[in-house]
Write a protein that holds these residues in place. Structure first.
Motif, PDB file in Angstrom:
ATOM      1  N   TRP A  30       0.953  -1.296   0.041  1.00 37.97           N
ATOM      2  CA  TRP A  30       0.077  -0.061  -0.011  1.00 37.97           C
ATOM      3  C   TRP A  30       0.881   1.309   0.164  1.00 37.97           C
ATOM      4  O   TRP A  30       1.922   1.350   0.576  1.00 37.97           O
ATOM      5  N   GLU A  31       0.493   2.227  -0.737  1.00 43.59           N
ATOM      6  CA  GLU A  31       1.283   3.597  -0.696  1.00 43.59           C
ATOM      7  C   GLU A  31       0.361   4.605  -0.163  1.00 43.59           C
ATOM      8  O   GLU A  31      -0.722   4.776  -0.750  1.00 43.59           O
ATOM      9  N   LEU A  32       0.926   5.412   0.839  1.00 45.14           N
ATOM     10  CA  LEU A  32       0.132   6.557   1.143  1.00 45.14           C
ATOM     11  C   LEU A  32       1.059   7.740   0.908  1.00 45.14           C
ATOM     12  O   LEU A  32       2.266   7.719   1.182  1.00 45.14           O
ATOM     13  N   THR A  33       0.481   8.870   0.483  1.00 43.83           N
ATOM     14  CA  THR A  33       1.197   9.923   0.348  1.00 43.83           C
ATOM     15  C   THR A  33       0.797  11.197   1.382  1.00 43.83           C
ATOM     16  O   THR A  33      -0.265  11.102   1.826  1.00 43.83           O
ATOM     17  N   ALA A  34       1.518  12.178   1.524  1.00 42.18           N
ATOM     18  CA  ALA A  34       1.591  13.233   2.246  1.00 42.18           C
ATOM     19  C   ALA A  34       0.476  14.455   2.200  1.00 42.18           C
ATOM     20  O   ALA A  34       0.736  15.450   2.087  1.00 42.18           O
ATOM     21  N   ASP A  35      -0.696  13.972   1.832  1.00 44.99           N
ATOM     22  CA  ASP A  35      -1.781  14.819   1.378  1.00 44.99           C
ATOM     23  C   ASP A  35      -1.947  15.870   2.584  1.00 44.99           C
ATOM     24  O   ASP A  35      -2.503  16.813   2.403  1.00 44.99           O
ATOM     25  N   LEU A  66       5.892   9.955   1.266  1.00 44.34           N
ATOM     26  CA  LEU A  66       5.827   8.973   0.948  1.00 44.34           C
ATOM     27  C   LEU A  66       5.844   7.841   1.697  1.00 44.34           C
ATOM     28  O   LEU A  66       6.824   7.623   2.176  1.00 44.34           O
ATOM     29  N   LEU A  67       4.765   7.126   2.314  1.00 46.96           N
ATOM     30  CA  LEU A  67       4.748   5.964   3.137  1.00 46.96           C
ATOM     31  C   LEU A  67       4.493   4.663   2.221  1.00 46.96           C
ATOM     32  O   LEU A  67       3.493   4.632   1.529  1.00 46.96           O
ATOM     33  N   VAL A  68       5.532   3.655   2.126  1.00 48.33           N
ATOM     34  CA  VAL A  68       5.263   2.541   1.376  1.00 48.33           C
ATOM     35  C   VAL A  68       5.083   1.551   2.698  1.00 48.33           C
ATOM     36  O   VAL A  68       5.948   1.174   3.401  1.00 48.33           O
ATOM     37  N   VAL A  69       4.088   0.748   2.542  1.00 46.18           N
ATOM     38  CA  VAL A  69       3.399  -0.587   3.507  1.00 46.18           C
ATOM     39  C   VAL A  69       3.669  -1.696   2.767  1.00 46.18           C
ATOM     40  O   VAL A  69       2.761  -1.964   1.880  1.00 46.18           O
ATOM     41  N   THR A  70       4.391  -2.562   3.410  1.00 44.21           N
ATOM     42  CA  THR A  70       4.602  -4.018   2.808  1.00 44.21           C
ATOM     43  C   THR A  70       4.134  -5.078   3.751  1.00 44.21           C
ATOM     44  O   THR A  70       4.914  -5.224   4.850  1.00 44.21           O
ATOM     45  N   LEU A  71       3.467  -5.767   3.316  1.00 43.93           N
ATOM     46  CA  LEU A  71       3.191  -7.161   4.236  1.00 43.93           C
ATOM     47  C   LEU A  71       3.391  -8.512   3.126  1.00 43.93           C
ATOM     48  O   LEU A  71       3.309  -8.662   2.240  1.00 43.93           O
ATOM     49  N   GLU A  72       4.547  -9.173   4.016  1.00 36.79           N
ATOM     50  CA  GLU A  72       4.844 -10.547   3.622  1.00 36.79           C
ATOM     51  C   GLU A  72       4.361 -11.610   4.243  1.00 36.79           C
ATOM     52  O   GLU A  72       4.502 -11.616   5.471  1.00 36.79           O
ATOM     53  N   THR A  73       4.209 -12.746   3.443  1.00 35.67           N
ATOM     54  CA  THR A  73       4.159 -14.039   4.449  1.00 35.67           C
ATOM     55  C   THR A  73       5.091 -15.189   3.912  1.00 35.67           C
ATOM     56  O   THR A  73       5.449 -15.033   2.971  1.00 35.67           O
ATOM     57  N   TYR A  74       5.305 -15.834   4.800  1.00 30.43           N
ATOM     58  CA  TYR A  74       6.471 -16.884   4.691  1.00 30.43           C
ATOM     59  C   TYR A  74       5.658 -18.352   4.714  1.00 30.43           C
ATOM     60  O   TYR A  74       6.471 -19.343   5.110  1.00 30.43           O
ATOM     61  N   SER A  75       4.419 -18.388   4.744  1.00 29.69           N
ATOM     62  CA  SER A  75       3.781 -19.871   4.558  1.00 29.69           C
ATOM     63  C   SER A  75       2.843 -20.006   3.675  1.00 29.69           C
ATOM     64  O   SER A  75       2.627 -19.040   3.071  1.00 29.69           O
ATOM     65  N   ASP A  76       2.833 -21.232   3.403  1.00 31.61           N
ATOM     66  CA  ASP A  76       1.833 -21.602   2.037  1.00 31.61           C
ATOM     67  C   ASP A  76       0.476 -22.024   2.638  1.00 31.61           C
ATOM     68  O   ASP A  76      -0.263 -22.446   1.775  1.00 31.61           O
ATOM     69  N   ALA A  77       0.124 -21.792   3.793  1.00 34.45           N
ATOM     70  CA  ALA A  77      -1.008 -22.270   4.359  1.00 34.45           C
ATOM     71  C   ALA A  77      -2.534 -21.619   3.763  1.00 34.45           C
ATOM     72  O   ALA A  77      -3.432 -22.072   3.828  1.00 34.45           O
ATOM     73  N   TRP A  78      -2.199 -20.701   2.709  1.00 38.44           N
ATOM     74  CA  TRP A  78      -3.428 -19.755   2.295  1.00 38.44           C
ATOM     75  C   TRP A  78      -3.516 -20.281   0.634  1.00 38.44           C
ATOM     76  O   TRP A  78      -4.325 -19.761  -0.124  1.00 38.44           O
ATOM     77  N   LEU A  79      -2.745 -21.328   0.422  1.00 36.22           N
ATOM     78  CA  LEU A  79      -2.973 -21.750  -1.056  1.00 36.22           C
ATOM     79  C   LEU A  79      -3.486 -23.055  -1.139  1.00 36.22           C
ATOM     80  O   LEU A  79      -3.506 -23.944  -0.226  1.00 36.22           O
TER      81      LEU A  79
END
Length: 338
Positions: free
Chosen positions: A12-17, A132-145
């Protein structure tokens, strides 16, 4: 399976509005995302975080590095490690790039029981130039597949976990005011805005991606912790192996093994144990090198190392006699699943 590199990610990207984006805002947003995961047991209040600030002109120039920050039930309480580190970041002047990262232990569900991984997700909030704020979520599991990263269908695991991930992504999107940008399809899976695409029809990008790449990723992480050497046992075998389980404080961190029929021996980390599995693994591999320097066969080395373990802080062998596995692949598969 639990992997050493991400199975998928969302951004997700957020800008300084409404004004400059300061470190405190980035940290508050990341903690709010952590709470969204925690609502579904995808994160637990035992996480660790790091705040890193680098010069905007020279990214190699470190201006602040606060690592090992413990996140308890109230991570932003006055006087907490995180609050103190945020105050230091807020005091920085000039142009800098701030990265705040949380490694999230959490639980994945299976029909036979629940399992914990020390890095189920990671959250990263990065501020560039204050606008600019860049938010990243990562997963290391395949439980969602629908298929695990070894190409095995897993309907029960998918049914128990995919809705949890979808709900978390929806909650985070509501918090940030927009849907995520899914990461590109990678060796393991293809992320979507609500989780992952179903690859059962078109197939994954690689056949048995976990079996093909995870061993290489693990080896890279282990080798980075020890000096290079050519005086050691072979690291791969197609023969059956014998092994001992390494535990510390009742938690399995990995397995030392030796081939029953050739010149191979090594250490297999339990990926769900997180960085600890690799940190202690370095000590056990160095112990195997000592056995090699004495001219011991792999099986003799396995017994010698069990009787002469490294420092107790690196764990202990828990069995009196070595266990049998039909192959190194079978032992690695077990170490990646649980």
């Amino acid at each position: 399976m639990i992997t050493s590199t991400p199975v998928g990610d969302w951004t997700w990207e957020l800008t300084a509005d409404d004004g400059e984006i300061r470190p405190v805002r980035a940290v508050h947003i990341a903690v709010a995302i952590w709470n969204e995961l925690a609502k579904r047991n995808l994160a637990v209040p035992e996480s660790k975080a790091r705040i890193l600030a680098r010069s905007g002109a020279k990214l190699r120039e470190i201006r602040l590095d606060a690592s090992g920050l413990r996140l308890g039930p109230a991570p932003l309480a006055p006087g907490s490690d995180l609050t103190e580190a945020v105050a230091q970041a807020e005091a920085l002047d000039g142009d800098f790039v701030l990265t705040f990262r949380i490694e999230c232990p959490g639980w994945w569900l299976e029909p036979g029981g629940d399992h914990r991984a020390e890095k189920l997700f990671s959250i990263q909030a990065e501020v560039w130039g204050g606008d600019l704020l860049v938010v990243t979520l990562e997963t290391y599991s395949d439980a969602w597949l629908t298929m695990d990263t070894r190409d095995r269908e897993q309907p029960g695991v998918y049914a128990a976990n995919a809705p949890r991930l979808a709900a978390a992504l929806e909650g985070i999107s509501a918090l940030l005011g927009g849907a995520p940008t899914p990461g590109d399809e990678n060796r393991y899976a293809a992320p979507s805005a609500t989780g992952f695409k179903d690859l059962r029809n078109e197939g994954p990008a690689y056949v048995d991606a976990w079996g093909t790449f995870e061993g290489l990723d693990r080896a890279s992480l282990l080798n980075a912790r020890i000096p290079r050497s050519e005086d050691e046992y072979e690291s791969y075998t197609e023969h059956p192996v014998r092994y001992f389980t390494i535990q510390r404080e009742g938690r399995t961190l990995g397995f030392i093994w030796a081939s029953a029929d050739d010149a191979a021996a090594g250490y297999v980390p339990r990926t769900a144990a997180g960085e600890d599995a690799f940190d202690v693994g370095a000590a056990w591999l160095l112990r195997l090198r000592e056995a090699y320097s004495q001219g011991l066969s792999p099986l003799a080395a396995l017994s010698w190392v069990a009787q002469n373990p490294p420092h107790p802080g690196n764990g202990q062998v828990v069995e009196d006699t070595p266990q049998d596995a039909p192959s190194l692949d079978a032992l690695e598969d077990f170490s990646g699943r649980y």
